[in-house]
Scaffold this motif. Structure first.
Motif, short mmCIF file in Angstrom:
data_model
loop_
_atom_site.label_atom_id
_atom_site.label_comp_id
_atom_site.label_asym_id
_atom_site.label_seq_id
_atom_site.Cartn_x
_atom_site.Cartn_y
_atom_site.Cartn_z
N GLU A 240 -7.69 22.76 0.76
CA GLU A 240 -6.43 22.99 0.05
C GLU A 240 -5.41 21.90 0.40
O GLU A 240 -4.74 21.33 -0.48
N ARG A 241 -5.28 21.60 1.68
CA ARG A 241 -4.31 20.58 2.10
C ARG A 241 -4.72 19.19 1.63
O ARG A 241 -3.86 18.37 1.29
N ALA A 242 -6.00 18.93 1.62
CA ALA A 242 -6.46 17.63 1.14
C ALA A 242 -6.16 17.45 -0.35
O ALA A 242 -5.76 16.36 -0.79
N LEU A 243 -6.33 18.50 -1.13
CA LEU A 243 -5.99 18.42 -2.55
C LEU A 243 -4.52 18.10 -2.75
O LEU A 243 -4.16 17.24 -3.57
N VAL A 244 -3.66 18.79 -2.01
CA VAL A 244 -2.22 18.54 -2.13
C VAL A 244 -1.90 17.10 -1.71
O VAL A 244 -1.08 16.41 -2.34
N THR A 245 -2.52 16.64 -0.64
CA THR A 245 -2.27 15.27 -0.17
C THR A 245 -2.70 14.25 -1.21
O THR A 245 -1.98 13.27 -1.47
N GLY A 246 -3.88 14.45 -1.79
CA GLY A 246 -4.32 13.54 -2.84
C GLY A 246 -3.34 13.49 -3.99
O GLY A 246 -2.98 12.40 -4.49
N ASP B 129 6.07 15.16 9.30
CA ASP B 129 5.60 16.52 9.04
C ASP B 129 4.12 16.49 8.70
O ASP B 129 3.44 15.47 8.82
N GLU B 130 3.62 17.63 8.24
CA GLU B 130 2.18 17.76 7.98
C GLU B 130 1.72 16.79 6.90
O GLU B 130 0.65 16.16 7.03
N LEU B 131 2.49 16.65 5.84
CA LEU B 131 2.09 15.73 4.77
C LEU B 131 2.06 14.30 5.27
O LEU B 131 1.15 13.53 4.93
N ASP B 132 3.03 13.91 6.09
CA ASP B 132 3.03 12.56 6.65
C ASP B 132 1.75 12.30 7.45
O ASP B 132 1.15 11.24 7.35
N ARG B 133 1.35 13.27 8.25
CA ARG B 133 0.15 13.09 9.06
C ARG B 133 -1.09 12.94 8.19
O ARG B 133 -1.96 12.11 8.46
N MET B 134 -1.18 13.74 7.14
CA MET B 134 -2.35 13.66 6.26
C MET B 134 -2.34 12.37 5.45
O MET B 134 -3.40 11.76 5.20
N ASN B 135 -1.16 11.93 5.02
CA ASN B 135 -1.06 10.64 4.32
C ASN B 135 -1.57 9.50 5.21
O ASN B 135 -2.31 8.63 4.75
N ARG B 136 -1.15 9.53 6.48
CA ARG B 136 -1.61 8.48 7.40
C ARG B 136 -3.13 8.52 7.54
O ARG B 136 -3.78 7.47 7.56
N HIS B 137 -3.68 9.71 7.66
CA HIS B 137 -5.13 9.84 7.81
C HIS B 137 -5.84 9.24 6.61
O HIS B 137 -6.86 8.55 6.75
N ALA B 138 -5.31 9.48 5.42
CA ALA B 138 -5.97 9.03 4.20
C ALA B 138 -5.80 7.54 3.95
O ALA B 138 -6.74 6.87 3.50
N VAL B 139 -4.62 7.00 4.24
CA VAL B 139 -4.31 5.63 3.84
C VAL B 139 -4.55 4.61 4.95
O VAL B 139 -5.00 3.49 4.67
N LEU B 140 -4.29 5.00 6.19
CA LEU B 140 -4.37 4.03 7.29
C LEU B 140 -5.69 4.15 8.04
O LEU B 140 -5.74 4.01 9.26
N GLY B 141 -6.75 4.38 7.31
CA GLY B 141 -8.05 4.59 7.95
C GLY B 141 -8.92 3.36 8.05
O GLY B 141 -10.13 3.47 8.28
N GLY B 142 -8.35 2.18 7.85
CA GLY B 142 -9.15 0.97 8.04
C GLY B 142 -9.88 0.49 6.80
O GLY B 142 -10.94 -0.11 6.90
N GLY B 143 -9.33 0.73 5.61
CA GLY B 143 -9.95 0.24 4.39
C GLY B 143 -9.91 -1.29 4.31
O GLY B 143 -9.17 -1.96 5.03
N VAL C 99 -9.92 10.74 -1.46
CA VAL C 99 -9.71 12.10 -0.97
C VAL C 99 -10.35 13.10 -1.92
O VAL C 99 -11.07 14.02 -1.51
N HIS C 100 -10.11 12.92 -3.21
CA HIS C 100 -10.68 13.84 -4.19
C HIS C 100 -12.19 13.67 -4.32
O HIS C 100 -12.92 14.66 -4.49
#
Length: 334
Positions: free
Chosen positions: A105-111, A29-43, A81-82
């Motif tokens: 708004e969505r980024a805040l919720v994801t964080g 879902d939407e949260l899963d997609r945003m989690n992937r964007h935040a966490v799996l970005g090549g850190g 994210v924050h």
């Protein structure tokens, strides 16, 4: 960074299992997609690496601690994210920051969600065989560190725009933010790995000092490499008048005319590109030796990290890798 390659591979695989398309929900879902964007970005997975190396130095292999390694990376990603929302930065790890890609708004919720998911990952260590009492202790450490980091962020916001600050105040803020999270990773590694109190003291001292060295090197990146390599906006600290160490030191040693130049640049920041801002300020930073002074501070803190480590842990391959990590912190360009 070449140290701990096998360890980072294990952590990446664990994060992919938790957040990737193979997590069992297809694209999710939407949260899963945003989690992937935040966490799996090549850190760089610096914090998981530190945690697992300290666990191993205390005699516990990586496998039962992978949940904790995931947790500290998720905590770090949530904080970024924050941070990007606060700073108004457009890029993170070379691609659009989460709030630019999905909205504030969505980024805040994801964080927020990621902070909770970190606790879920950490408690998974019980199922992997780590004593529950140790995991409870680690959870308390996460909560305490989260409060410390929040106080550091609020202090940074309160002092933004004030380059009259003594450099020691900048070091204090770096310690509350980057230093605190690396100290947490090191400390959890010892606690979950079965280490004793002296080793916990040594590990947290190492993490705190290494975190400051790492932050100081991070502060140098806008002036020493390109935005494409750094993976984030080059002039963010300058635009936001953040208490980044090169700027604090430049201000401290600047002439009145140079201070006026820096003030004028930041006043005109909305009209200038990052390249124009950096080009305008660069002569002041070089004339005052602000970059060289920042490098020396980073070197001093990396040395302090190594001193704490060698004082608390006997020679072993894991100690060697942690020592190499301190050396790498001084040479990183991204």
């Amino acid at each position: 960074m070449t140290t701990g390659t096998n360890t980072t591979t294990q952590v990446r695989a664990a994060l992919e299992r938790r957040f990737g398309h193979r997590a069992g929900r297809g694209r999710g879902d939407e949260l899963d997609r945003m989690n992937r964007h935040a966490v799996l970005g090549g850190g760089k997975l610096l914090r998981p690496l530190v945690l697992l190396e300290f666990g191993a130095a205390c005699g516990t292999p990586a496998a039962p601690l992978l949940g904790a390694a995931e947790a500290v990376e998720v905590l770090h990603s949530a904080s970024l994210v924050h941070d990007d929302i606060i700073d108004g930065d457009d890029l993170r790890r070379g691609r659009p920051a989460l709030h630019r890609a999905y909205g504030t708004e969505r980024a805040l919720v994801t964080g927020d969600a990621l902070f909770f998911m970190a606790f879920s990952a950490l408690t998974g260590c019980v199922r992997a065989g780590v004593p529950a009492e140790a995991v409870v202790r680690a959870c308390a450490m996460v909560a305490d560190t989260g409060e410390e980091i929040s106080r550091g962020v609020l202090r940074e916001l309160a002092l933004s725009g004030d380059w009259e600050l003594p450099p020691g105040e900048g070091l204090r803020m770096a310690g509350q933010k980057t230093g605190a999270l690396l100290a947490l990773a090191a400390g959890i590694g010892v606690v979950l790995g079965g280490g004793d109190a002296p080793r916990l003291t040594a590990a947290t001292a190492y993490g705190h000092a290494l975190g400051i060295a790492f932050q100081l090197r991070d502060d140098l990146l806008p002036w020493t490499t390109t935005e494409a390599v750094a993976g984030k906006p080059a002039a963010s600290d300058l635009r936001n008048r953040r208490a980044a160490m090169p700027l604090l030191l430049a201000w401290q040693y600047a002439t009145p005319a140079e201070r006026a130049r820096l003030t004028a640049l930041t006043a005109d920041a909305p009209l200038l590109t990052d390249d124009e801002l950096l080009a305008g300020a660069s002569p002041v930073l070089h004339r005052t030796d602000a970059l060289a002074r920042t490098r020396e501070l980073a070197r001093a803190h990396a040395t302090a990290a190594k001193y704490a480590l060698t004082g608390g842990f006997p020679p072993c391959p894991h100690r060697d890798r942690l020592l190499a990590l301190a050396d790498w912190s001084l040479s990183r360009e991204s």
